[in-house]
Motif scaffolding. Structure first.
Motif, PDB file in Angstrom:
ATOM      1  N   TYR A  63       0.847  -1.204   0.000  1.00  0.00           N
ATOM      2  CA  TYR A  63       0.000   0.000   0.000  1.00  0.00           C
ATOM      3  C   TYR A  63       0.880   1.252   0.000  1.00  0.00           C
ATOM      4  CZ  TYR A  63      -3.884   3.109   1.232  1.00  0.00           C
ATOM      5  OH  TYR A  63      -4.831   4.106   1.227  1.00  0.00           O
ATOM      6  N   PRO A  98      -4.438   2.044  -2.826  1.00  0.00           N
ATOM      7  CA  PRO A  98      -4.947   0.669  -2.844  1.00  0.00           C
ATOM      8  C   PRO A  98      -4.957  -0.007  -4.208  1.00  0.00           C
ATOM      9  CG  PRO A  98      -6.777   2.201  -2.881  1.00  0.00           C
ATOM     10  CD  PRO A  98      -5.530   3.032  -2.835  1.00  0.00           C
ATOM     11  N   SER A 145      -7.669  -4.885  -2.241  1.00  0.00           N
ATOM     12  CA  SER A 145      -9.091  -4.704  -1.964  1.00  0.00           C
ATOM     13  C   SER A 145      -9.389  -5.080  -0.526  1.00  0.00           C
ATOM     14  CB  SER A 145      -9.957  -5.541  -2.916  1.00  0.00           C
ATOM     15  OG  SER A 145     -10.083  -6.868  -2.460  1.00  0.00           O
ATOM     16  N   LEU A 146     -10.484  -4.516  -0.025  1.00  0.00           N
ATOM     17  CA  LEU A 146     -10.915  -4.815   1.336  1.00  0.00           C
ATOM     18  C   LEU A 146     -11.344  -6.272   1.462  1.00  0.00           C
ATOM     19  CD1 LEU A 146     -11.168  -3.303   4.019  1.00  0.00           C
ATOM     20  CD2 LEU A 146     -13.541  -2.756   3.421  1.00  0.00           C
ATOM     21  N   LEU A 199      -6.940   0.455   4.612  1.00  0.00           N
ATOM     22  CA  LEU A 199      -7.778   0.473   3.408  1.00  0.00           C
ATOM     23  C   LEU A 199      -9.064   1.271   3.640  1.00  0.00           C
ATOM     24  CD1 LEU A 199      -7.400  -3.225   2.186  1.00  0.00           C
ATOM     25  CD2 LEU A 199      -6.480  -1.188   1.072  1.00  0.00           C
ATOM     26  N   VAL A 200      -9.666   1.106   4.813  1.00  0.00           N
ATOM     27  CA  VAL A 200     -10.886   1.857   5.130  1.00  0.00           C
ATOM     28  C   VAL A 200     -10.579   3.348   5.186  1.00  0.00           C
ATOM     29  CG1 VAL A 200     -12.623   2.289   6.919  1.00  0.00           C
ATOM     30  CG2 VAL A 200     -12.001  -0.062   6.325  1.00  0.00           C
ATOM     31  N   ARG A 237     -10.116   4.766   1.726  1.00  0.00           N
ATOM     32  CA  ARG A 237     -11.399   4.978   1.033  1.00  0.00           C
ATOM     33  C   ARG A 237     -12.047   6.277   1.472  1.00  0.00           C
ATOM     34  NH1 ARG A 237     -15.141  -0.471   0.651  1.00  0.00           N
ATOM     35  NH2 ARG A 237     -13.958  -1.561  -0.960  1.00  0.00           N
ATOM     36  N   ARG A 238     -12.000   6.534   2.770  1.00  0.00           N
ATOM     37  CA  ARG A 238     -12.631   7.757   3.282  1.00  0.00           C
ATOM     38  C   ARG A 238     -11.919   8.999   2.776  1.00  0.00           C
ATOM     39  NH1 ARG A 238     -13.812   5.974   9.601  1.00  0.00           N
ATOM     40  NH2 ARG A 238     -15.530   4.516   9.118  1.00  0.00           N
ATOM     41  N   ALA A 260     -10.195   9.211   0.000  1.00  0.00           N
ATOM     42  CA  ALA A 260     -10.461   9.330  -1.435  1.00  0.00           C
ATOM     43  C   ALA A 260     -11.857   9.855  -1.720  1.00  0.00           C
ATOM     44  CB  ALA A 260     -10.275   7.975  -2.112  1.00  0.00           C
ATOM     45  N   ALA A 261     -12.788   9.631  -0.765  1.00  0.00           N
ATOM     46  CA  ALA A 261     -14.171  10.064  -0.971  1.00  0.00           C
ATOM     47  C   ALA A 261     -14.350  11.556  -0.755  1.00  0.00           C
ATOM     48  CB  ALA A 261     -15.106   9.299  -0.034  1.00  0.00           C
TER      49      ALA A 261
END
Length: 221
Positions: free
Chosen positions: A141, A147, A151-152, A196-197, A200-201, A203-204
């Motif tokens: 990572y 990522p 993947s999660l 990873l979580v 994602r946050r 990137a959102a």
């Protein structure tokens, strides 16, 4: 309980392999750190042969299925892996490096087997390379700065696939060494899941979009 934990581990690791193939093809890269991939493939191939020498067994069939899945992941590494390396790495150099890594994977497995015997070697090698894989996923990572090729689903399935045999061999069969390695695997796996979580946050959130500071009271016209 033994059968349940064995089934959980088998299903979870199968999910890891299938998802690693899917993500690798989607992102045009390899979805498992290459050193861990080499050790995994060597472990499955070595102990599949060992199982079948004593006759057909469920574990032997599973090992063959996993080894075949690893062959596909290895293909993604050979197809896309050189692009991950510096430009001076030529095709012959990449080929030589790959032979060294995968050859070393088999050498390590055979050394475990020669020293510990098949019963202990299968467990000790599996958990030590699993711990290595847990750390290398985090390094992957960081190296890819995100990522890509991960993947999660892979992260969670790997954690569950390792937790089940940790309970089986570490708790039910009372092996403090395996229990300790399994706990360390869970620490790294949960850290990777959290990474990873978090990614994602982040990137959102749209770039440059920050909450506006409230104006001080009494300064509005």
């Amino acid at each position: 309980m033994d059968l349940f934990l064995t089934l959980v581990s088998g299903v979870a690791w199968t999910v890891v392999y299938v998802e690693a193939i899917r993500v690798g093809l989607r992102d045009r890269t390899y979805a498992m750190p290459v050193a861990a991939l080499a050790l995994n493939f060597a472990w499955e191939a070595t102990y599949a042969v060992g199982e079948f020498r004593a006759g057909v067994s469920p574990q032997g069939v599973v090992n063959v299925v996993w080894a075949l899945a690893d062959v596909v992941i290895i293909w993604t590494y050979l197809r896309y892996g050189r692009a991950e390396l510096p430009g001076f790495v030529t095709r012959p150099l990449f080929a030589a490096w790959s032979v060294l890594v995968f050859g070393s994977g088999f050498a390590v497995q055979w050394l475990f087997l020669a020293h510990f015997g098949s019963h202990d070697a299968t467990r000790y090698a599996a958990f030590l390379q699993n711990l290595l894989m847990s750390g290398l996923f985090i390094a992957l990572y960081a190296d890819r700065r995100g990522p890509r090729g991960q993947s999660l689903v892979i992260a969670v399935a790997k954690w569950l696939g390792t937790l089940a045999p940790t309970l089986l061999f570490g708790v039910v069969e009372d092996s403090p060494f395996i229990l300790g390695l399994g706990v360390l695997c869970s620490v790294f796996d949960l850290a990777y899941i959290g990474l990873l979580v978090w990614g994602r946050r982040v990137a959102a959130v749209p770039a440059g979009r920050e909450p506006a500071d409230p104006e001080p009271a009494g300064l509005t016209p």
